[in-house]
Write an enzyme that holds these catalytic residues in place. Sequence first.
Site, PDB file in Angstrom:
ATOM      1  CB  ILE A 115      -8.858  19.371  99.774  1.00  0.00           C
ATOM      2  CG1 ILE A 115      -8.782  19.716 101.272  1.00  0.00           C
ATOM      3  CG2 ILE A 115      -9.513  20.502  98.978  1.00  0.00           C
ATOM      4  CD1 ILE A 115      -7.884  20.889 101.621  1.00  0.00           C
ATOM      5  CG  ASP A 154      -1.746  12.378  94.589  1.00  0.00           C
ATOM      6  OD1 ASP A 154      -0.683  11.801  94.942  1.00  0.00           O
ATOM      7  OD2 ASP A 154      -2.483  12.958  95.390  1.00  0.00           O
ATOM      8  NE  ARG A 188      -0.263  26.404 103.794  1.00  0.00           N
ATOM      9  CZ  ARG A 188      -1.476  26.141 104.257  1.00  0.00           C
ATOM     10  NH1 ARG A 188      -2.545  26.463 103.547  1.00  0.00           N
ATOM     11  NH2 ARG A 188      -1.637  25.560 105.435  1.00  0.00           N
ATOM     12  CD  GLU A 230      -1.369  33.301 102.800  1.00  0.00           C
ATOM     13  OE1 GLU A 230      -2.194  33.178 103.698  1.00  0.00           O
ATOM     14  OE2 GLU A 230      -1.638  33.098 101.603  1.00  0.00           O
ATOM     15  CG  HIS A 290      -5.154  31.415 103.795  1.00  0.00           C
ATOM     16  ND1 HIS A 290      -3.814  31.111 103.875  1.00  0.00           N
ATOM     17  CD2 HIS A 290      -5.786  30.246 104.054  1.00  0.00           C
ATOM     18  CE1 HIS A 290      -3.653  29.829 104.169  1.00  0.00           C
ATOM     19  NE2 HIS A 290      -4.841  29.288 104.278  1.00  0.00           N
TER      20      HIS A 290
HETATM   21  P1  NAD Z   1      -3.782  15.629 101.847  1.00  0.00           P
HETATM   22  O1  NAD Z   1      -2.494  15.338 102.528  1.00  0.00           O
HETATM   23  O2  NAD Z   1      -4.987  14.819 102.193  1.00  0.00           O
HETATM   24  O3  NAD Z   1      -3.569  15.520 100.257  1.00  0.00           O
HETATM   25  C1  NAD Z   1      -2.490  16.082  99.567  1.00  0.00           C
HETATM   26  C2  NAD Z   1      -2.269  15.254  98.326  1.00  0.00           C
HETATM   27  O4  NAD Z   1      -1.305  15.940  97.501  1.00  0.00           O
HETATM   28  C3  NAD Z   1      -1.694  13.859  98.618  1.00  0.00           C
HETATM   29  O5  NAD Z   1      -2.509  12.857  98.018  1.00  0.00           O
HETATM   30  C4  NAD Z   1      -0.302  13.903  97.978  1.00  0.00           C
HETATM   31  O6  NAD Z   1       0.103  12.656  97.427  1.00  0.00           O
HETATM   32  C5  NAD Z   1      -0.528  14.925  96.883  1.00  0.00           C
HETATM   33  N1  NAD Z   1       0.708  15.444  96.331  1.00  0.00           N
HETATM   34  C6  NAD Z   1       1.921  15.616  96.935  1.00  0.00           C
HETATM   35  N2  NAD Z   1       2.837  16.065  96.034  1.00  0.00           N
HETATM   36  C7  NAD Z   1       2.182  16.188  94.849  1.00  0.00           C
HETATM   37  C8  NAD Z   1       2.583  16.598  93.557  1.00  0.00           C
HETATM   38  N3  NAD Z   1       3.838  16.963  93.283  1.00  0.00           N
HETATM   39  N4  NAD Z   1       1.649  16.567  92.573  1.00  0.00           N
HETATM   40  C9  NAD Z   1       0.380  16.198  92.818  1.00  0.00           C
HETATM   41  N5  NAD Z   1      -0.059  15.795  94.038  1.00  0.00           N
HETATM   42  C10 NAD Z   1       0.840  15.795  95.026  1.00  0.00           C
HETATM   43  O7  NAD Z   1      -4.043  17.189 102.081  1.00  0.00           O
HETATM   44  P2  NAD Z   1      -5.429  17.969 101.971  1.00  0.00           P
HETATM   45  O8  NAD Z   1      -6.138  17.902 103.266  1.00  0.00           O
HETATM   46  O9  NAD Z   1      -6.116  17.567 100.737  1.00  0.00           O
HETATM   47  O10 NAD Z   1      -4.871  19.478 101.853  1.00  0.00           O
HETATM   48  C11 NAD Z   1      -4.056  19.870 100.735  1.00  0.00           C
HETATM   49  C12 NAD Z   1      -3.407  21.219 101.040  1.00  0.00           C
HETATM   50  O11 NAD Z   1      -4.425  22.220 101.096  1.00  0.00           O
HETATM   51  C13 NAD Z   1      -2.730  21.299 102.414  1.00  0.00           C
HETATM   52  O12 NAD Z   1      -1.395  20.851 102.359  1.00  0.00           O
HETATM   53  C14 NAD Z   1      -2.828  22.761 102.759  1.00  0.00           C
HETATM   54  O13 NAD Z   1      -1.635  23.403 102.372  1.00  0.00           O
HETATM   55  C15 NAD Z   1      -3.960  23.294 101.909  1.00  0.00           C
HETATM   56  N6  NAD Z   1      -5.109  23.807 102.705  1.00  0.00           N
HETATM   57  C16 NAD Z   1      -5.487  25.117 102.525  1.00  0.00           C
HETATM   58  C17 NAD Z   1      -6.577  25.627 103.249  1.00  0.00           C
HETATM   59  C18 NAD Z   1      -7.076  27.052 103.072  1.00  0.00           C
HETATM   60  O14 NAD Z   1      -7.757  27.562 103.951  1.00  0.00           O
HETATM   61  N7  NAD Z   1      -6.804  27.717 101.964  1.00  0.00           N
HETATM   62  C19 NAD Z   1      -7.232  24.798 104.161  1.00  0.00           C
HETATM   63  C20 NAD Z   1      -6.834  23.461 104.287  1.00  0.00           C
HETATM   64  C21 NAD Z   1      -5.773  22.986 103.549  1.00  0.00           C
END
Ligand code: NAD
Length: 333
Positions: free
Chosen positions: A152, A171, A232, A261, A287
């Site tokens: 994302i 990251d 989240r 939530e 959400h």
């Molecule tokens: P992803 O696993 O592709 O990417 C997450 C990134 O966060 C990774 O590169 C990881 O290294 C990084 N990360 C971990 N700890 C960190 C920290 N302390 N500081 C900075 N970066 C850190 O996941 P994604 O597909 O990009 O999704 C991210 C999050 O979005 C998911 O975990 C989910 O909770 C949330 N999400 C929300 C919705 C919604 O509808 N609101 C939908 C999809 C995903």
Amino acid sequence: MTSIYISDPIHADVLADVQAAADVVHLGFGPEKVDYLAIADSVDGIILRTETFTREMIEASPKLKIIARHGVGTDNVDLAAASDNGVWVTVTPNANSNAVAEYVFALLLSAARKTGPAVELVRSKVWSDGKAGLVGFELSGRTLGIVGFGAIGRRVAAIGQGFGMNIIVSDPIAHSHDVAKTGAALVELETLLRESDVITVHAPLLPSTHHMISRHEIARMKKNAFIINTSRGGLIDEEALVEGLESGAIAGAALDVLEAESVDMKNPLQHNTLPLGSTAGLVVTPHIAGQTEDSLRAMGSMSWAEVRTVLDGVRPQYPVNADNIRITQAADA
Ligand code: NAD
């Protein structure tokens, strides 16, 4: 006999596919809603959206082989309990990344250009008289700080560049040369907090990221900074955010997720009980960032494909507990 439990609504076409293929489909929503624990002993596979799946629920499910998350976060599943009981937990990577990334800009533009208050103004039969309070800011030339450069975060960066924003990223697993190839720059979180005009968080919720944005971090942000959370709720300390908005330490927040939530009358972020002025830059939605026709179809069909794969005795494509699962049902695992 195959018995499937679906926790929350999924795309109608996918639901029809599941109903055509499975002997029994239990729904955790709508008029036919069942209590999971009442049917747990018969369930082979689960498609899970937002319901929390506890150790008790997993241990009450002797036939269960897979919990297929409809999405990517797994913070609502007891992963250790699933692994201990030989249950695969899978995700649907990338199926809603673009939907979330585009929604970041829906929130950001709405906060930056005050579209919510502007719509309210016209509804209240005011036109020119209210315009002075609706001066926004432009994205072009501003710095966008992205916390978490996964699927994302990367898509957000690309869209932000389209708006002419400078992109900085934090990251812990990213490499600066990989980030630089996208036109963004990898920086420490402290630098990101200090330099960003807009901060958007895309890290997963883990014990290490819980309240990663709290008083210390908010104190380092620019006074005109906006923070966006579509990841989240637990990533941001809401008490600290309310204090930051009330004191003017930051200018605004756009939140698609909150820690609780659900409707919470005591939460000032939900019910506009913040002092007048500090709500000007506050946008909260329930959400929906990952929820588009396209993404719902993709997440539904990917999670159903994972369930079918595992019930056919084959290793799933996107497991999150492959390293820890104790008993594997997969023929080729
Ligand atoms: P992803 O696993 O592709 O990417 C997450 C990134 O966060 C990774 O590169 C990881 O290294 C990084 N990360 C971990 N700890 C960190 C920290 N302390 N500081 C900075 N970066 C850190 O996941 P994604 O597909 O990009 O999704 C991210 C999050 O979005 C998911 O975990 C989910 O909770 C949330 N999400 C929300 C919705 C919604 O509808 N609101 C939908 C999809 C995903």
